[in-house]
Every structure is written in C-alpha cells, then in structure tokens.
Design a protein around this motif. Structure first.
Motif, PDB file in Angstrom:
ATOM      1  N   ARG A 185       5.544 -12.087  -0.006  1.00  0.00           N
ATOM      2  CA  ARG A 185       6.387 -12.682  -1.570  1.00  0.00           C
ATOM      3  C   ARG A 185       6.062 -12.192  -2.670  1.00  0.00           C
ATOM      4  NH1 ARG A 185       9.839 -16.666  -0.832  1.00  0.00           N
ATOM      5  NH2 ARG A 185      10.015 -17.184   1.233  1.00  0.00           N
ATOM      6  N   MET A 186       5.253 -11.057  -2.813  1.00  0.00           N
ATOM      7  CA  MET A 186       4.339 -10.696  -3.630  1.00  0.00           C
ATOM      8  C   MET A 186       5.574  -9.143  -4.147  1.00  0.00           C
ATOM      9  SD  MET A 186       2.174 -11.722  -4.992  1.00  0.00           S
ATOM     10  CE  MET A 186       1.503 -10.793  -6.447  1.00  0.00           C
ATOM     11  N   GLY A 187       6.162  -9.406  -3.128  1.00  0.00           N
ATOM     12  CA  GLY A 187       7.235  -8.014  -2.738  1.00  0.00           C
ATOM     13  C   GLY A 187       6.494  -7.438  -1.911  1.00  0.00           C
ATOM     14  N   VAL A 188       6.771  -7.004  -0.547  1.00  0.00           N
ATOM     15  CA  VAL A 188       5.865  -6.212   0.332  1.00  0.00           C
ATOM     16  C   VAL A 188       6.195  -6.117   0.994  1.00  0.00           C
ATOM     17  CG1 VAL A 188       3.812  -5.603   1.506  1.00  0.00           C
ATOM     18  CG2 VAL A 188       3.203  -6.568  -0.962  1.00  0.00           C
ATOM     19  N   ALA A 189       6.843  -5.444   1.924  1.00  0.00           N
ATOM     20  CA  ALA A 189       8.141  -5.721   2.840  1.00  0.00           C
ATOM     21  C   ALA A 189       7.918  -4.592   4.201  1.00  0.00           C
ATOM     22  CB  ALA A 189       9.229  -5.359   3.039  1.00  0.00           C
TER      23      ALA A 189
ATOM     24  N   ARG B 287      10.606 -10.306  -6.313  1.00  0.00           N
ATOM     25  CA  ARG B 287       9.209 -10.627  -8.033  1.00  0.00           C
ATOM     26  C   ARG B 287      10.538 -10.859  -8.986  1.00  0.00           C
ATOM     27  NH1 ARG B 287       5.975  -7.903  -9.408  1.00  0.00           N
ATOM     28  NH2 ARG B 287       4.534  -9.459  -9.866  1.00  0.00           N
ATOM     29  N   ASP B 288      10.879  -9.943  -9.727  1.00  0.00           N
ATOM     30  CA  ASP B 288      11.900  -9.843 -10.871  1.00  0.00           C
ATOM     31  C   ASP B 288      12.765 -10.756 -10.451  1.00  0.00           C
ATOM     32  OD1 ASP B 288       9.186  -9.017 -11.673  1.00  0.00           O
ATOM     33  OD2 ASP B 288      10.165  -6.702 -11.247  1.00  0.00           O
TER      34      ASP B 288
ATOM     35  N   LEU C  91      15.211  -4.416   3.076  1.00  0.00           N
ATOM     36  CA  LEU C  91      15.032  -4.462   2.206  1.00  0.00           C
ATOM     37  C   LEU C  91      15.954  -5.271   1.421  1.00  0.00           C
ATOM     38  CD1 LEU C  91      17.473  -1.079   2.359  1.00  0.00           C
ATOM     39  CD2 LEU C  91      15.567  -1.297   0.951  1.00  0.00           C
ATOM     40  N   MET C  92      16.809  -5.802   2.672  1.00  0.00           N
ATOM     41  CA  MET C  92      16.522  -7.730   2.120  1.00  0.00           C
ATOM     42  C   MET C  92      16.509  -9.040   1.511  1.00  0.00           C
ATOM     43  SD  MET C  92      20.443  -8.098   3.410  1.00  0.00           S
ATOM     44  CE  MET C  92      20.247 -10.331   3.813  1.00  0.00           C
ATOM     45  N   THR C  93      14.475  -8.411   1.246  1.00  0.00           N
ATOM     46  CA  THR C  93      13.585  -9.102   0.643  1.00  0.00           C
ATOM     47  C   THR C  93      13.608  -8.582  -0.735  1.00  0.00           C
ATOM     48  OG1 THR C  93      11.390  -8.008   1.609  1.00  0.00           O
ATOM     49  CG2 THR C  93      13.015  -9.444   2.834  1.00  0.00           C
TER      50      THR C  93
ATOM     51  N   PHE D 167      -2.525  -7.096  -5.339  1.00  0.00           N
ATOM     52  CA  PHE D 167      -0.623  -6.690  -6.116  1.00  0.00           C
ATOM     53  C   PHE D 167      -0.508  -7.317  -7.416  1.00  0.00           C
ATOM     54  CE2 PHE D 167      -1.175  -7.103  -1.164  1.00  0.00           C
ATOM     55  CZ  PHE D 167      -0.610  -5.925  -0.688  1.00  0.00           C
ATOM     56  N   PHE D 168       0.419  -6.244  -8.412  1.00  0.00           N
ATOM     57  CA  PHE D 168       0.620  -6.492  -9.393  1.00  0.00           C
ATOM     58  C   PHE D 168      -0.564  -6.947 -10.298  1.00  0.00           C
ATOM     59  CE2 PHE D 168       4.571  -5.882  -7.745  1.00  0.00           C
ATOM     60  CZ  PHE D 168       5.410  -5.419  -7.903  1.00  0.00           C
ATOM     61  N   GLY D 169      -1.543  -6.722  -9.770  1.00  0.00           N
ATOM     62  CA  GLY D 169      -3.159  -6.994 -10.518  1.00  0.00           C
ATOM     63  C   GLY D 169      -3.263  -8.539 -10.180  1.00  0.00           C
TER      64      GLY D 169
END
Lengths: 239, 293
Positions: free
Chosen positions: A82-86, A112-113, A155-157, A67-69
């Motif tokens: 936590r890599m931004g995957v829901a 993440r950002d 979406l809340m994550t 994820f994201f390299g």
C-alpha cells in the motif's frame, strides 16, 4: 518526518535470515522516483531474499527500510504494497483458480497519490492477448500470458515501484523481447522498477543503476553504465 | 411409499441437507483457506442452538422479542464472537501442524461444553416455533407439511445463493479464493490477509450458529448436539472434496437424502447408510467429488 522524499525506497544495512542461515549481511539500496535499478548476482546470492525482505515477506530481518521517507522496517507485506510497491514474483504468482479478469480486478486500487490511469481497459489495451483469454483460468495460460497477466495485475494497483523477479524466465525469445518492451514502457511512464533477470546485459541496458550481490553482500554498485564496464563484473556473475 | 410420503421425505432431506451445508461450508472454507482443521465447528452449531433458546427471553424483555428478533441478535452476536475467537485463538494456528490444531480445537470443544453446562445446564430444551410459521401446508387430504420446515429450507436457499454470489461475483470472494491458492501474492497486492481470514472465520462461525438457531425449533436443544453435527459435517467435507464449497453443497444434499431415505427404507441400517455412501464415493473418487483447485 523531516526525512527527504527524494528517494522512493531507502534501505540501509539489510540483514535477513532463513531459520539459522544468515542470507543477507547488510545491504544498502536506494531507488529514486522513476528510477530503474538492476539487481544482479549469481543464483543463491540473495537477490530474491533481498526482494522478499523489502516486501516484508521475510520476518527474520534487521536494518532500516523506508518508502517515501516513511519507516517500513517492521511493516507487514500488505502495508508495503500500500506504500505503492507492486510485485511480479518469480514464477509469476498468477492465481490459478481465478479467471484472467478476476486476477486483474481483484487487485485494482488507486495509487498513493490517487492516480487512477491504469484502468482495466488500458491494461487490456496494453496486453491484447489477455483480452482473448478473459474467462480462462490462470492455470490455463501460457507462460508468456501469465507473465503479462502478472505485470498487468501489478499495474492495476497503480504502483510507484514495480519489483520484477525473473520476469523472462522460461519464456520463448520472442516473448522475452516483448516483456522487455513492456518493461521499457513502464520505465517510460515514470514508474520506478527493480529488475532481477538472468540476462545481465539487458538488465544493465534497461537500468539507471545496478547492484551486484555476492554472498549476501553488495559487491558492486553504481550507475548501470559504470557497472557494465567494471572489470569485476564478469567475475561476480561467473560468466 | 406413496407419492405424498415421498414428497415429504424429499422436503425433509432437502431441508436437512441445506442445514448441513451451512455448517459444513464454514468447516471446508476454514480448512481450504486457512488450513485449519476446526474440530470445534460443531460447537458453533451448538452455541447457535443454545443462543436461540437462551436469548429468546432476554430479547423478549428487552425489545419485545419474537423469533426473528432473536435470530437477528443471535447472528450479530455470532459474528462478533467468531471474530474475537479467531483473534484470540485461531490466528495462532495457521502456521502450525495439524496435531496442534486438533489439540487446541478439541480443547475448545471441552471448554464450550463446560460453559454450556454452567450457563444453561444439561437439560434438553425445546424452542418454540414462531406463531406465523406454526401452521402446516396440506399436501393431500390427510398429509400436511409444517410451514416452519419450508421456511428453514427457503432461508437456507437464500443464504446459499448469497454465499455463492459473494464467492463468485464479488471482489471479496475473489480475494478469498486467491488467498486459498497464494497467500504471499495476495498480501503483496495490498490485501490484509489476517483481516480476510478473520472475516472468513467470523462468517463461518455465524453460518454454523445460524444453522443451529433455525434448527433449534425442529430438533430441540441438547448437550452433545455439536458432536453429532461435527461428524456428519466432516463426512460432507470429505465427500465434497476438502476446501470445495460447491462440493460441500452437493455432498450435503446427498447426505441429506441418503440419511432421510435410509431411515425410511432400511431403518435397521439407518446409522451406517451415510458412512456407506462415504466409503463408496471415496472408492470411486478418493479426493472427493470436487477437488479444490
């Protein structure tokens, strides 16, 4: 880490097993930032297994996932999240013993950002029906309300990618249309999505890319429009 | 029974029930959330009581001591010990069947009892009631009630309140409840469930040990105290509904009253009153008073 981060998700040669049964036989999948990818295939062809493998829930797996390299081939589910995957799972995964409000706020965290735009208020704004149900327990909701709660919770994550597995399953046609509108909104807002749904026409209409699985292999993949016009499609889906 | 005696027995029952709750709540949470039958839970209570006895002189020589300092050191040690124990043993039990859980946790009872025997011996010890709480409060012209017992009830009440607050109002509590219903979903929301389990376990351990520590001055410290409390706590958990913390509170208080008044009113049958109550309640509600959702 010289890896490009053009792709949000890169999965190569994904194998997965449940016990001794070999379910996925080497699947490649790439999702770019903001891209919508449709995942098609008949029942039992490995769609949910692929999703659960990407999310880290299937531990008997092989292949490379990043994820994201960043290499997540051996990551645990919470690390993947936590890599931004829901994840909006099949069956919705609403906590039955928590209220609607609790279901939402227990999940809240910045992305993440550091993105923080999907506040509790904004989620309720998008799903007004939940506002009337805040103190109800998760198991007191209708199927459509549960689905909205599950998407709202995702979406809340503040994810970069939302994976929706059978989001419209078992819902009335009006609610199904509403869920597709929500999916379109999510796509509009720049969040990438990976969609599994029985209604392949709608999946293809809402996707940039599509992937058709057959017996744990990716039999057909490419831009959604090409897949939609491919003569092999109806055979693969058994329609 | 006159009114004062009745009042005293009520206070005793209440205090006993609250202490039971502190032990039983951990037992029911560890079962309800992690699915582990923890036979060694009574040992945690025993470890607490022995900590209160064995730590007192150490704490006294190190930092001047006092009962409360001992209590504080004991709680910190229990949290650390509970955390390590989960990491070293219990974390391997979650996906396994109940037989393996019972075997391992029974093995831990033997280990803890043997360690207790080696380190502290097999004698019965008493722990002194702290000076400030050593007095009594007059209830009538001839009857008094020991201040320390009131203190035990009060501090237990504070803990019960804190526990319910954490459980019902905080995000940690929501995550714990969510973990009990859908483990996979909790993980996919970015929550490290292993860490969550470790925290719950350490808290359960510390609550049981704390109950042992505050009970030590009134009940003395003796070999086998862990086994006794374990059996009663299982009764509480079963009556309350396995996994339900509210159920555990109601059941613990109920057992406190049944046991205390049983001893006063029908001394001949005091030993069976608790089990009789359990049987009657299970006939009425086979899943316990509060079925966990």
């Amino acid at each position: 880490m010289a890896k490009s981060v053009e792709y949000l998700l890169e999965a190569e040669g994904i194998h997965a097993w449940y016990g001794s049964s070999h379910v996925l036989h080497g699947i490649d999948l790439r999702i770019a930032r903001g891209q919508t990818v449709g995942l098609l295939g008949r029942n039992g062809m490995g769609k949910s297994t692929l999703i659960r493998t990407l999310l880290g829930h299937v531990t008997q797996r092989d292949g490379r996932i990043s994820f994201f390299g960043e290499d997540c081939s051996h990551a645990r589910p919470h690390q993947v999240a936590r890599m931004g995957v829901a994840y909006v799972p099949e069956g919705r995964g609403v906590f039955p013993n928590l209220t609607v409000r609790e279901n939402l706020i227990m999940a809240a965290r910045p992305g993440r950002d550091g993105q923080n735009d999907w506040s509790y208020e904004r989620v309720l704004d998008r799903f007004p029906r939940l506002t009337e149900r805040l103190t109800n327990m998760g198991n007191q909701l209708s199927g459509g309300e549960q689905q909205m709660l599950s998407i709202g919770r995702a979406l809340m994550t503040h994810p970069d990618l939302i994976i929706l597995d059978e989001a419209t399953e078992g819902l009335a046609p009006l609610i199904v249309t509403e869920i597709w509108n929500v999916i379109a909104d999510i796509r509009e807002s720049g969040i990438a999505t990976l969609i599994v749904d029985r209604d392949f026409r709608r999946v293809l209409a809402h996707s940039d890319h599509a992937l058709v699985l057959q017996k744990g292999l990716s039999e057909l993949a490419g831009p959604a429009a090409d897949v939609a016009n491919d003569p092999a499609l109806t055979g693969l889906l058994g329609v | 029974m006159d009114l004062t005696t009745f009042l005293i027995q009520c206070l005793n029952a209440f205090q006993y029930g609250l202490l039971l709750f502190l032990v039983a709540s951990g037992l029911t949470l560890i079962f309800g959330i992690m699915g582990v039958i923890n036979l060694a839970h009574g040992s945690f209570y025993m470890i607490g009581a022995y900590l209160a006895y064995a730590l007192a002189p150490v704490v006294a020589s190190a930092i001047g001591g006092g009962f409360f300092a001992t209590l504080l050191v004991g709680v910190v040690l229990s949290v650390v010990f509970g955390y390590l124990l989960e990491w070293a043993f219990y974390s391997y039990l979650y996906e396994r069947d109940h037989l393996q859980q019972v075997l391992m946790t029974y093995g831990l009872i033997l280990v803890f009892e043997e360690l207790r025997s080696l380190l502290v011996g097999d004698n019965v010890y008493s722990v002194e009631i702290p000076q400030v709480l050593a007095g009594s409060i007059p209830l009538s012209e001839v009857m008094t009630y020991p201040t320390y017992r009131l203190f035990v009830s009060a501090i237990c009440l504070v803990l019960v309140g804190a526990m319910f607050w954490v459980f019902a109002r905080t995000r940690l509590g929501m995550m714990i409840r969510a973990g009990a219903s859908n483990r996979e979903m909790v993980q996919s929301l970015g929550i490290d469930i292993s860490f969550l389990y470790r925290v719950v376990f350490a808290a359960g351990f510390a609550l049981a040990a704390f109950a042992g520590m505050v009970a030590a001055p009134v009940s003395t410290v003796y070999p086998g105290m862990g086994g006794e409390v374990l059996i009663i706590c299982f009764v509480v958990v079963v009556i309350g509904g396995i996994g339900s913390i509210q159920g555990a509170l109601v059941a613990a208080l109920l057992i406190g009253f049944v046991d205390t008044f049983g001893k006063v009113l029908v001394p001949g049958a005091a030993g069976v009153m608790v089990y009789l109550a359990m049987a009657l309640i299970l006939l009425w509600k086979p899943d316990g008073l509060f079925k966990a959702g």
